[in-house]
Design an enzyme around this catalytic site. Structure first.
Site, PDB file in Angstrom:
ATOM      1  N   PRO A   2       0.801  -1.195   0.000  1.00 38.65           N
ATOM      2  CA  PRO A   2       0.000   0.000   0.000  1.00 38.65           C
ATOM      3  C   PRO A   2       0.849   1.266   0.000  1.00 38.65           C
ATOM      4  O   PRO A   2       1.673   1.492   0.870  1.00 38.65           O
ATOM      5  CB  PRO A   2      -0.782  -0.117   1.283  1.00 38.65           C
ATOM      6  N   GLU A   3       0.638   2.062  -0.990  1.00 39.61           N
ATOM      7  CA  GLU A   3       1.165   3.423  -1.011  1.00 39.61           C
ATOM      8  C   GLU A   3      -0.027   4.348  -0.794  1.00 39.61           C
ATOM      9  O   GLU A   3      -1.094   3.886  -0.395  1.00 39.61           O
ATOM     10  CB  GLU A   3       1.847   3.714  -2.353  1.00 39.61           C
ATOM     11  N   LYS A  58       1.270   7.063   3.714  1.00 38.07           N
ATOM     12  CA  LYS A  58       0.821   5.690   3.445  1.00 38.07           C
ATOM     13  C   LYS A  58       0.083   5.086   4.631  1.00 38.07           C
ATOM     14  O   LYS A  58      -0.247   3.895   4.610  1.00 38.07           O
ATOM     15  CB  LYS A  58       2.028   4.797   3.145  1.00 38.07           C
ATOM     16  N   ARG A 263      16.305  -1.192  -4.710  1.00 29.19           N
ATOM     17  CA  ARG A 263      14.995  -1.468  -5.281  1.00 29.19           C
ATOM     18  C   ARG A 263      15.016  -1.368  -6.795  1.00 29.19           C
ATOM     19  O   ARG A 263      15.815  -0.655  -7.377  1.00 29.19           O
ATOM     20  CB  ARG A 263      13.942  -0.473  -4.775  1.00 29.19           C
TER      21      ARG A 263
END
Length: 286
Positions: A2-3, A58, A263
């Site tokens: 979830p952002e 978030k 990332r």
DNA sequence: AGTGTATCCTGCAGGC
DNA sequence: TGCCTGCAGGATACAC
């Protein structure tokens, strides 16, 4: 995880079912998802009546009528699942905290990987907690000038800066990568080397991507579900994230996956040219 | 100041 | 089928 758009969707979904309901008891099934003592957490929340659930960055912020709060950082796989009976809600495979209501219903915090955290905040701690986070990118006050000022203060790659919650709240890897693609900026570009034109494009791109994702109910790649169990729809609208090897929608060149800052990022080699190497550091051999 | 690395966890996909 | 590796919407702490 979830952002921002997923947290927003969750908060809106919970506001359909939580306000006015009373927590009868709290069971912490997994101690490590609760900040501080699980017993004190359960005692602090028991008996509270839900007000309006909010979002900050978030985080989903469960707010009670007495202005105490439970801040839910969902980590990578956290979910909030309302249920009409006292047991873990529908689809909850890894229940971690169970809130049982006086009307027989429940809210389950479910988290496969348990990177999420639930933090209880007394009313007086909210401002201090919120101040640790940067501005909300969808707020009216988040202008192009505001973004430019943030960019100008950092030499780090713009993708890393966008992920830094102290600088801007709510942006995660998917939307950072998408915003860079829309703006035609390589994610590794030094933030303070981004000029006014690119900065303005990044500002528009970031807000547009976030707004559209909110309207689509978020992005479901794996675990994410809204409180009603529905998947998001924004995964169909992704232009760069996860599209390694597929043609760029603008120039048809193949999207490439790169890794930095630990990332993955996805870039179009045509539309997002590599940043020029910075000025030689002092002491470098010319 | 910025960056690479490791850490917290589990599940899943892909290769052999 | 099993076993291995690598990967994942995050955050933080650490050593350079």
């Amino acid at each position: 995880m979830p952002e921002l758009p997923e947290a927003e969707t969750i908060a809106r979904g919970l506001n359909m079912v939580l306000p006015g309901r009373v927590v009868r008891s709290v069971t912490v099934l997994r101690d490590d998802v609760v900040d501080g003592s699980p017993r004190r957490f359960a005692e602090a929340v028991s008996g509270k009546r839900f007000g309006t659930t909010e979002r900050r960055g978030k985080n989903v912020v469960l707010t009670f009528e007495d202005a105490t709060r439970v801040v839910v950082n969902l980590g990578m796989t956290g979910r909030l699942v309302p249920g009409s009976d006292p047991g873990p809600g529908p689809g909850s495979t890894h229940p971690a905290v169970l809130f049982q209501f006086s009307d027989g219903g429940s809210l389950t915090y479910d988290d496969v990987r348990r990177f999420g955290r639930l933090t209880h905040l007394p009313a007086s701690d909210w401002k201090r907690w919120s101040r640790r986070l940067g501005p909300e990118p969808l707020a009216r006050s988040f202008t192009g000038a505001r973004l430019q000022e943030i960019l100008s203060r950092s030499r780090s790659p713009v993708r890393s800066l966008l992920l830094d919650q102290r600088k801007i709240a709510g942006v995660g890897n998917i939307y950072a990568v998408e915003a860079c693609w829309f703006a035609g900026i390589h994610p590794r570009t030094a933030a303070n080397s981004i000029g006014a034109g690119s900065g303005a494009r990044l500002h528009r791109s970031l807000r547009r991507v976030l707004r559209r994702a909110v309207n689509a109910g978020g992005t479901t790649l794996r675990n994410y579900r809204a409180p009603d169990g529905n998947e998001g729809r924004f995964q169909r609208a992704l232009h760069a994230y996860g599209r390694e090897g597929q043609p760029c929608f603008r120039c048809r060149r193949g999207i490439e996956r790169i890794v930095f800052g630990g990332r993955s990022a996805f870039v179009c080699p045509g539309c997002q040219p590599e940043p020029a190497p910075g000025p030689a550091a002092r002491g470098d051999v010319p």
